[in-house]
Enzyme design. Structure first.
Site, PDB file in Angstrom:
ATOM      1  N   ASN A 104       0.856  -1.183   0.000  1.00 11.34           N
ATOM      2  CA  ASN A 104       0.000   0.000   0.000  1.00 11.34           C
ATOM      3  C   ASN A 104       0.895   1.238   0.000  1.00 11.34           C
ATOM      4  O   ASN A 104       1.493   1.571   1.016  1.00 11.34           O
ATOM      5  CB  ASN A 104      -0.908  -0.015   1.234  1.00 11.34           C
ATOM      6  CG  ASN A 104      -1.773   1.235   1.333  1.00 11.34           C
ATOM      7  OD1 ASN A 104      -1.909   2.008   0.377  1.00 11.34           O
ATOM      8  ND2 ASN A 104      -2.376   1.445   2.493  1.00 11.34           N
TER       9      ASN A 104
ATOM     10  N   LYS B 174       0.045   4.262  -0.219  1.00 12.05           N
ATOM     11  CA  LYS B 174      -0.600   5.410   0.428  1.00 12.05           C
ATOM     12  C   LYS B 174      -0.403   6.667  -0.443  1.00 12.05           C
ATOM     13  O   LYS B 174      -0.430   6.572  -1.662  1.00 12.05           O
ATOM     14  CB  LYS B 174      -0.090   5.579   1.860  1.00 12.05           C
ATOM     15  CG  LYS B 174      -0.275   4.301   2.688  1.00 12.05           C
ATOM     16  CD  LYS B 174       0.022   4.479   4.147  1.00 12.05           C
ATOM     17  CE  LYS B 174      -0.175   3.161   4.881  1.00 12.05           C
ATOM     18  NZ  LYS B 174       0.050   3.278   6.331  1.00 12.05           N
TER      19      LYS B 174
ATOM     20  N   HIS C 135      -9.511   1.121   5.370  1.00  9.46           N
ATOM     21  CA  HIS C 135      -8.209   1.244   6.020  1.00  9.46           C
ATOM     22  C   HIS C 135      -8.347   2.140   7.250  1.00  9.46           C
ATOM     23  O   HIS C 135      -9.133   3.087   7.260  1.00  9.46           O
ATOM     24  CB  HIS C 135      -7.192   1.834   5.041  1.00  9.46           C
ATOM     25  CG  HIS C 135      -5.779   1.754   5.518  1.00  9.46           C
ATOM     26  ND1 HIS C 135      -5.256   2.629   6.443  1.00  9.46           N
ATOM     27  CD2 HIS C 135      -4.780   0.884   5.218  1.00  9.46           C
ATOM     28  CE1 HIS C 135      -3.997   2.315   6.674  1.00  9.46           C
ATOM     29  NE2 HIS C 135      -3.681   1.256   5.951  1.00  9.46           N
TER      30      HIS C 135
ATOM     31  N   GLU D   3      -6.690   4.441   8.388  1.00 15.34           N
ATOM     32  CA  GLU D   3      -6.476   5.870   8.138  1.00 15.34           C
ATOM     33  C   GLU D   3      -7.732   6.516   7.566  1.00 15.34           C
ATOM     34  O   GLU D   3      -8.032   7.675   7.847  1.00 15.34           O
ATOM     35  CB  GLU D   3      -5.273   6.053   7.205  1.00 15.34           C
ATOM     36  CG  GLU D   3      -3.968   5.693   7.880  1.00 15.34           C
ATOM     37  CD  GLU D   3      -2.825   5.393   6.926  1.00 15.34           C
ATOM     38  OE1 GLU D   3      -1.737   5.084   7.417  1.00 15.34           O
ATOM     39  OE2 GLU D   3      -3.037   5.457   5.690  1.00 15.34           O
TER      40      GLU D   3
ATOM     41  N   GLU E 130      -5.279  -4.756  11.009  1.00 17.44           N
ATOM     42  CA  GLU E 130      -4.216  -3.778  11.196  1.00 17.44           C
ATOM     43  C   GLU E 130      -4.497  -2.967  12.462  1.00 17.44           C
ATOM     44  O   GLU E 130      -5.324  -2.054  12.443  1.00 17.44           O
ATOM     45  CB  GLU E 130      -4.120  -2.854   9.984  1.00 17.44           C
ATOM     46  CG  GLU E 130      -5.460  -2.485   9.360  1.00 17.44           C
ATOM     47  CD  GLU E 130      -5.363  -1.303   8.436  1.00 17.44           C
ATOM     48  OE1 GLU E 130      -4.365  -1.182   7.742  1.00 17.44           O
ATOM     49  OE2 GLU E 130      -6.310  -0.498   8.438  1.00 17.44           O
TER      50      GLU E 130
ATOM     51  N   GLY F 121       2.698   2.511  11.033  1.00 18.03           N
ATOM     52  CA  GLY F 121       3.670   3.575  10.871  1.00 18.03           C
ATOM     53  C   GLY F 121       4.391   3.981  12.144  1.00 18.03           C
ATOM     54  O   GLY F 121       5.144   4.954  12.161  1.00 18.03           O
TER      55      GLY F 121
ATOM     56  N   SER G 186       3.361  -1.997  10.510  1.00 18.32           N
ATOM     57  CA  SER G 186       4.812  -2.031  10.703  1.00 18.32           C
ATOM     58  C   SER G 186       5.427  -3.377  10.321  1.00 18.32           C
ATOM     59  O   SER G 186       6.294  -3.906  11.026  1.00 18.32           O
ATOM     60  CB  SER G 186       5.180  -1.656  12.147  1.00 18.32           C
ATOM     61  OG  SER G 186       4.816  -0.317  12.420  1.00 18.32           O
TER      62      SER G 186
ATOM     63  N   GLY H  17       4.978   1.446   4.345  1.00 16.47           N
ATOM     64  CA  GLY H  17       6.229   2.094   3.950  1.00 16.47           C
ATOM     65  C   GLY H  17       7.256   1.158   3.349  1.00 16.47           C
ATOM     66  O   GLY H  17       8.000   1.539   2.437  1.00 16.47           O
TER      67      GLY H  17
END
Length: 249
Positions: free
Chosen positions: A11, A13, A97, A99, A167, A173, A212, A234
């Site tokens: 992902n 993002k 998600h 976020e 998640e 993150g 993570s 990431g």
């Protein structure tokens, strides 16, 4: 999605310009030379979906979207429908998600509508669930996640390609990761909730872990009970970081 074959999803993002497609090209070259033992997908920002799908053509990597509207079309400035993603070459889409839930206040009901829209457009929805730190510390993680599965997973996914991603909000993150015991506890609860919702149709859908995930912890996480893959943030932006996670599956 068969449980026996793990699914690793990157992902990106809100990261990635045309210049970053070189990382995708490097990922494809490596997987063309040495095929993965798992399914691999990358979900770039919407501006890159069509170009990435073109670059993926003929290879094993699937391309997905990061979100979609529940509607097919309309006066929704900035919105992207599931049909638009499919038209651009996407085959999957992430919905719900954390976020989106945290920053945009998306409810379970809306997430369910988006997942149903994905099925309508012949996209495989990846339905995300997860608890906050406060909920975890209050001992409510399993309760919260089970409720999210029950309310976010539409019956329309039964018989279709789909996945659920666990998640924990507090691990995304932050560099923090739940213990393997905590991951297994929630993944087992998610499996039970999927089967309660869909019957045996939910027995094989992969349950991804996200939060993570890195090259140095991927193998342990992916070997945990009921972990059917990973939703990677990431660490999916660079081929050199993403490949070891894929190879760990």
């Amino acid at each position: 999605m068969k449980q026996s074959v793990k699914l690793i999803v990157g992902n990106w993002k809100m990261n990635g310009l045309a210049a970053h497609l070189g990382e995708f090209a490097a990922l494809r070259r490596s997987l063309d030379d040495q095929p993965a033992a798992c399914r691999v997908a990358v979900c770039p920002p919407a501006t890159l979906v069509e170009r990435m799908a073109a670059a993926a053509r003929g290879g094993s990597i699937e391309v997905g979207g990061q979100d979609c509207r529940a509607e097919t079309h309309g006066a929704y400035t900035g919105g992207i429908s599931a049909e638009m993603l499919r038209d651009a070459g996407a085959r999957l889409v992430i919905v719900g998600h954390s976020e989106r839930r945290q920053e945009f206040g998306e409810s379970d009901l809306l997430v369910s509508a988006k997942a149903e829209a994905a099925v309508r457009a012949d996209l495989a929805p990846i339905v995300c669930v997860g608890e906050t730190l406060e909920q975890r510390e209050a001992g409510r993680a399993v309760e919260v996640v089970r409720a999210q599965v029950a309310n976010s997973l539409p019956r329309a996914v039964s018989g279709h390609d789909f996945a659920v991603a666990y998640e924990p909000v507090w691990a995304i993150g932050t560099g923090l990761t739940p213990s393997l015991e905590q991951i297994e506890e929630v993944h087992r609860a998610v499996r039970e909730a999927i089967i309660e919702r869909l019957g045996l149709a939910g027995a094989a859908a992969p349950i991804l872990y996200g939060g993570s995930v890195k090259p140095d912890n991927a193998r342990d996480i992916l070997s945990a009970a009921e972990v059917g893959g990973a939703l990677v943030g990431g660490a999916s932006l660079k081929a050199a970081d993403f490949l070891p996670i894929i190879r760990a599956a």
